[in-house]
Design a protein around this motif. Structure first.
Motif, PDB file in Angstrom:
ATOM      1  N   ALA A 160       0.854  -1.182   0.000  1.00 43.52           N
ATOM      2  CA  ALA A 160       0.000   0.000   0.000  1.00 43.52           C
ATOM      3  C   ALA A 160       0.889   1.230   0.000  1.00 43.52           C
ATOM      4  CB  ALA A 160      -0.911   0.005   1.233  1.00 43.52           C
ATOM      5  N   TRP A 161       0.310   2.386  -0.348  1.00 44.93           N
ATOM      6  CA  TRP A 161       1.104   3.628  -0.306  1.00 44.93           C
ATOM      7  C   TRP A 161       0.402   4.639   0.573  1.00 44.93           C
ATOM      8  CZ3 TRP A 161       5.524   2.305  -2.281  1.00 44.93           C
ATOM      9  CH2 TRP A 161       6.564   3.243  -2.208  1.00 44.93           C
ATOM     10  N   ASN A 162       1.175   5.214   1.501  1.00 45.95           N
ATOM     11  CA  ASN A 162       0.658   6.111   2.530  1.00 45.95           C
ATOM     12  C   ASN A 162       1.589   7.322   2.620  1.00 45.95           C
ATOM     13  OD1 ASN A 162       0.838   5.938   6.148  1.00 45.95           O
ATOM     14  ND2 ASN A 162      -0.569   7.179   4.947  1.00 45.95           N
ATOM     15  N   PRO A 163       1.436   8.297   1.717  1.00 46.63           N
ATOM     16  CA  PRO A 163       2.378   9.416   1.665  1.00 46.63           C
ATOM     17  C   PRO A 163       2.411  10.215   2.960  1.00 46.63           C
ATOM     18  CG  PRO A 163       0.408   9.904   0.381  1.00 46.63           C
ATOM     19  CD  PRO A 163       0.331   8.453   0.754  1.00 46.63           C
ATOM     20  N   GLU A 164       3.591  10.771   3.234  1.00 45.67           N
ATOM     21  CA  GLU A 164       3.740  11.606   4.429  1.00 45.67           C
ATOM     22  C   GLU A 164       3.543  13.072   4.061  1.00 45.67           C
ATOM     23  OE1 GLU A 164       6.304  13.848   5.027  1.00 45.67           O
ATOM     24  OE2 GLU A 164       7.685  13.415   3.379  1.00 45.67           O
ATOM     25  N   PHE A 165       3.040  13.842   5.044  1.00 44.38           N
ATOM     26  CA  PHE A 165       2.810  15.272   4.843  1.00 44.38           C
ATOM     27  C   PHE A 165       3.391  16.054   6.019  1.00 44.38           C
ATOM     28  CE2 PHE A 165      -0.813  12.977   2.916  1.00 44.38           C
ATOM     29  CZ  PHE A 165      -0.613  13.324   1.586  1.00 44.38           C
ATOM     30  N   LEU A 166       4.612  15.692   6.402  1.00 42.08           N
ATOM     31  CA  LEU A 166       5.205  16.293   7.592  1.00 42.08           C
ATOM     32  C   LEU A 166       5.819  17.650   7.294  1.00 42.08           C
ATOM     33  CD1 LEU A 166       7.010  13.237   9.231  1.00 42.08           C
ATOM     34  CD2 LEU A 166       4.603  13.913   9.334  1.00 42.08           C
ATOM     35  N   ARG A 167       5.638  18.572   8.231  1.00 37.93           N
ATOM     36  CA  ARG A 167       6.324  19.855   8.186  1.00 37.93           C
ATOM     37  C   ARG A 167       7.456  19.810   9.192  1.00 37.93           C
ATOM     38  NH1 ARG A 167       1.715  23.417  10.303  1.00 37.93           N
ATOM     39  NH2 ARG A 167       1.523  21.527  11.569  1.00 37.93           N
ATOM     40  N   GLU A 168       8.670  20.049   8.737  1.00 41.34           N
ATOM     41  CA  GLU A 168       9.786  20.047   9.680  1.00 41.34           C
ATOM     42  C   GLU A 168       9.541  21.123  10.727  1.00 41.34           C
ATOM     43  OE1 GLU A 168      13.774  19.559   8.444  1.00 41.34           O
ATOM     44  OE2 GLU A 168      13.224  18.664   6.519  1.00 41.34           O
ATOM     45  N   GLY A 169       9.781  20.767  11.978  1.00 35.96           N
ATOM     46  CA  GLY A 169       9.450  21.629  13.105  1.00 35.96           C
ATOM     47  C   GLY A 169       8.115  21.285  13.731  1.00 35.96           C
ATOM     48  N   PHE A 170       7.276  20.555  12.974  1.00 32.26           N
ATOM     49  CA  PHE A 170       5.956  20.143  13.474  1.00 32.26           C
ATOM     50  C   PHE A 170       5.707  18.666  13.184  1.00 32.26           C
ATOM     51  CE2 PHE A 170       5.798  24.601  12.326  1.00 32.26           C
ATOM     52  CZ  PHE A 170       5.216  25.188  13.436  1.00 32.26           C
ATOM     53  N   ALA A 171       6.770  17.907  12.941  1.00 33.80           N
ATOM     54  CA  ALA A 171       6.617  16.536  12.456  1.00 33.80           C
ATOM     55  C   ALA A 171       5.922  15.623  13.460  1.00 33.80           C
ATOM     56  CB  ALA A 171       7.983  15.955  12.081  1.00 33.80           C
ATOM     57  N   VAL A 172       6.239  15.769  14.738  1.00 31.13           N
ATOM     58  CA  VAL A 172       5.599  14.932  15.760  1.00 31.13           C
ATOM     59  C   VAL A 172       4.107  15.208  15.788  1.00 31.13           C
ATOM     60  CG1 VAL A 172       5.431  14.470  18.230  1.00 31.13           C
ATOM     61  CG2 VAL A 172       7.686  14.673  17.152  1.00 31.13           C
ATOM     62  N   GLU A 173       3.752  16.476  15.821  1.00 36.73           N
ATOM     63  CA  GLU A 173       2.337  16.861  15.824  1.00 36.73           C
ATOM     64  C   GLU A 173       1.639  16.363  14.560  1.00 36.73           C
ATOM     65  OE1 GLU A 173      -1.213  18.868  17.082  1.00 36.73           O
ATOM     66  OE2 GLU A 173       0.608  18.278  18.143  1.00 36.73           O
ATOM     67  N   ASP A 174       2.303  16.499  13.414  1.00 34.57           N
ATOM     68  CA  ASP A 174       1.681  16.104  12.152  1.00 34.57           C
ATOM     69  C   ASP A 174       1.498  14.591  12.052  1.00 34.57           C
ATOM     70  OD1 ASP A 174       1.552  18.720  11.347  1.00 34.57           O
ATOM     71  OD2 ASP A 174       3.324  18.636  10.066  1.00 34.57           O
ATOM     72  N   THR A 175       2.332  13.819  12.737  1.00 27.80           N
ATOM     73  CA  THR A 175       2.189  12.366  12.710  1.00 27.80           C
ATOM     74  C   THR A 175       1.093  11.900  13.663  1.00 27.80           C
ATOM     75  OG1 THR A 175       4.551  12.171  12.221  1.00 27.80           O
ATOM     76  CG2 THR A 175       3.410  10.161  12.877  1.00 27.80           C
ATOM     77  N   LEU A 176       1.063  12.496  14.836  1.00 26.65           N
ATOM     78  CA  LEU A 176       0.068  12.090  15.835  1.00 26.65           C
ATOM     79  C   LEU A 176      -1.317  12.668  15.543  1.00 26.65           C
ATOM     80  CD1 LEU A 176       2.196  12.485  19.093  1.00 26.65           C
ATOM     81  CD2 LEU A 176       1.537  10.354  17.957  1.00 26.65           C
ATOM     82  N   HIS A 177      -1.348  13.843  14.911  1.00 28.66           N
ATOM     83  CA  HIS A 177      -2.627  14.517  14.632  1.00 28.66           C
ATOM     84  C   HIS A 177      -2.620  15.019  13.189  1.00 28.66           C
ATOM     85  CE1 HIS A 177      -3.175  14.355  18.974  1.00 28.66           C
ATOM     86  NE2 HIS A 177      -2.005  14.929  19.113  1.00 28.66           N
ATOM     87  N   PRO A 178      -2.601  14.126  12.220  1.00 28.51           N
ATOM     88  CA  PRO A 178      -2.488  14.541  10.822  1.00 28.51           C
ATOM     89  C   PRO A 178      -3.731  15.257  10.316  1.00 28.51           C
ATOM     90  CG  PRO A 178      -2.925  12.180  10.971  1.00 28.51           C
ATOM     91  CD  PRO A 178      -2.685  12.654  12.370  1.00 28.51           C
ATOM     92  N   ASP A 179      -3.508  16.193   9.352  1.00 26.69           N
ATOM     93  CA  ASP A 179      -4.657  16.883   8.780  1.00 26.69           C
ATOM     94  C   ASP A 179      -5.392  16.019   7.772  1.00 26.69           C
ATOM     95  OD1 ASP A 179      -2.899  16.986   6.648  1.00 26.69           O
ATOM     96  OD2 ASP A 179      -2.667  19.159   6.681  1.00 26.69           O
TER      97      ASP A 179
END
Length: 455
Positions: A160-179
């Protein structure tokens, strides 16, 4: 494809910026996680609770979950063995780097290919391999065929493919609470099981309201590159408007403010300056162009060449503005550069506009001194010929011009009057348009910024 336990065990292949964050976040969500990297020094550091890069909140997560650390949950371990990783996991996330191919626009898929080729022979039971790396569209289908050929479990190994949308500086937040969570799956029973497994993996953020979008494989691959292409376009658009403002005597900040009130446009990414950099946007838009050409659709993305050109032009323009500010020649001048990371809250200097500008100014005869709150070690490794200072005050000592090139909060909070006591000439060039021009001018600085009036 056989059924699996309701609580899948997770492995993360590649523990760089994306992988280390993903592994720690999955442990935070309650999963048993094994991180794999071929670099033993990196796995040893992670096993000691040390992050391989600066990312706010990441080391706290590591210390909370890495096995063997006092008070940790013990859910997170690291290895260099693909055999161990295959045995330890049911869902294998591939998070390795996809850099720009040397001398070309195209994406270098060698790390992804190597990860699949190394993992597949050890998949002796049903498993799901999930790509998170940013890849050219069509890669997932090719990799799925490769898995079927190499994995002993054969068709019971799905992809499967599950692209990441991380912003450096907010990566932890973006992984735990993705938009949003996007997954691409193949048609049929294997795709249905992949979706069920990934709904289990992301059950917590989905319950909190994160949208969960299921697509085919090509669409999932396109989402990340399309998003980066759009963001790049918006940034370069406002930088093009800055060029027009300079020619016409306008103010790009007021222009952007007025545009931002239009909810069809919005305010985000309308900050004119020296342009974008980092390990994603520049190489991703170039790889997107290259892939479009391979697909026979080059004209569809021809506009991205101008987006790239505008972005790179901003760096040269800042060099020219610096030369003009110090009297027409950089030879023998002392220039202070505040910022080395490509963005704040990061130590990432990959394709950093700040360092690129510093290097160009240095090559033209100036003595350049750099200070950054987090990226000094990485900057020194990349540009060893530049000078480095341990503080902003020491960086600007004797400077004929001060360049603000990474928008750290620390720089916005500098006291212009106090800083002025250290410099030879009070010239400040705001490459990010985030300093307060009134405060700097009140302290007798000559303030200049891209796309704004000189006074």
């Amino acid at each position: 494809m056989s059924t699996r336990p309701s609580r899948p065990r997770i492995t993360v292949i590649g523990t760089g910026y994306l992988g280390a964050t993903h592994a720690a976040a999955m442990a935070e969500l309650g999963f048993t996680v094994t991180g794999l990297d071929v670099n033993p020094e990196k796995t040893e550091a992670l096993a000691a609770g040390r992050a391989p890069m600066y990312e706010p909140g990441l080391e706290e997560l590591l210390r909370r979950h890495v096995a063997g650390l006092e008070g940790s949950s013990g859910r997170l371990t690291f290895t260099t063995s693909y055999a161990e990783a295959a045995e330890a996991g049911d869902v294998h996330f591939v998070c390795v780097n996809t850099p720009q191919r040397a001398g070309e626009y195209a994406c270098d898929m060698s790390y992804v290919d190597a990860a699949i080729d190394s993992l597949a022979p050890h998949l002796t039971r049903p498993a799901l391999v999930v790509g998170k790396s940013t890849v050219p569209v069509g890669s997932a289908a090719r990799l799925a065929r490769r898995l079927a050929e190499l994995a002993p479990a054969g068709e019971e190994v799905a992809l499967a493919w599950n692209p990441e949308f991380l912003r450096e500086g907010f990566a932890v937040e973006d992984t735990l609470h993705p938009d949003r969570i996007v997954i691409g799956v193949a048609a049929g029973a294997a795709g249905e099981l992949a979706e069920r497994l990934l709904r289990e993996v992301y059950a917590t953020p989905v319950a909190e309201g994160s949208p969960f979008l299921v697509t085919d494989l090509p669409t999932a691959e396109l989402v990340k590159t399309a998003a980066n292409a759009f963001l790049s376009t918006k940034i370069s658009f406002i930088n093009a408007m800055a060029e027009i403002c300079e020619a016409a005597g306008g103010d790009v900040l007021r222009l952007a403010e007025a545009l931002g009130y239009d909810d069809r446009i919005g305010r985000k990414f309308l900050r004119a300056g020296i342009g974008f950099g980092g390990g994603c946007l520049p190489k991703d838009i170039r790889a997107f162009m290259a892939r479009a050409g391979e697909l026979g659709a080059a004209e569809a993305l021809s506009f991205l060449r101008e987006i790239d050109s505008i972005n790179m032009r901003r760096r040269g323009h800042m060099v020219e503005l610096t030369r003009e500010t110090v009297g027409g020649s950089l030879i023998g001048k002392r220039i202070a550069v505040l910022g080395a990371a490509f963005k704040p809250d990061s130590d990432d200097v990959r394709d950093s506009p700040a360092l690129n500008i510093a290097g160009q100014i240095h090559l033209q005869g100036a003595a350049v001194t750099v200070y950054d709150p987090q990226a000094m070690e990485n900057a020194r490794a990349l540009f060893p010929t530049l000078r480095y200072a341990p503080s902003a005050a020491e960086a600007v000592n004797g400077a004929h011009a001060v360049l603000h090139l990474t928008e750290w909060r620390e720089f916005r909070e500098l006291d212009p009057a106090a800083l002025g006591e250290f410099v030879s000439e009070r010239n400040v060039l705001d490459g990010r348009n985030t300093l307060d021009p009134t405060a700097w001018r009140k302290a007798d600085w000559r303030y200049r910024a891209l796309g704004r009036p000189t006074a």
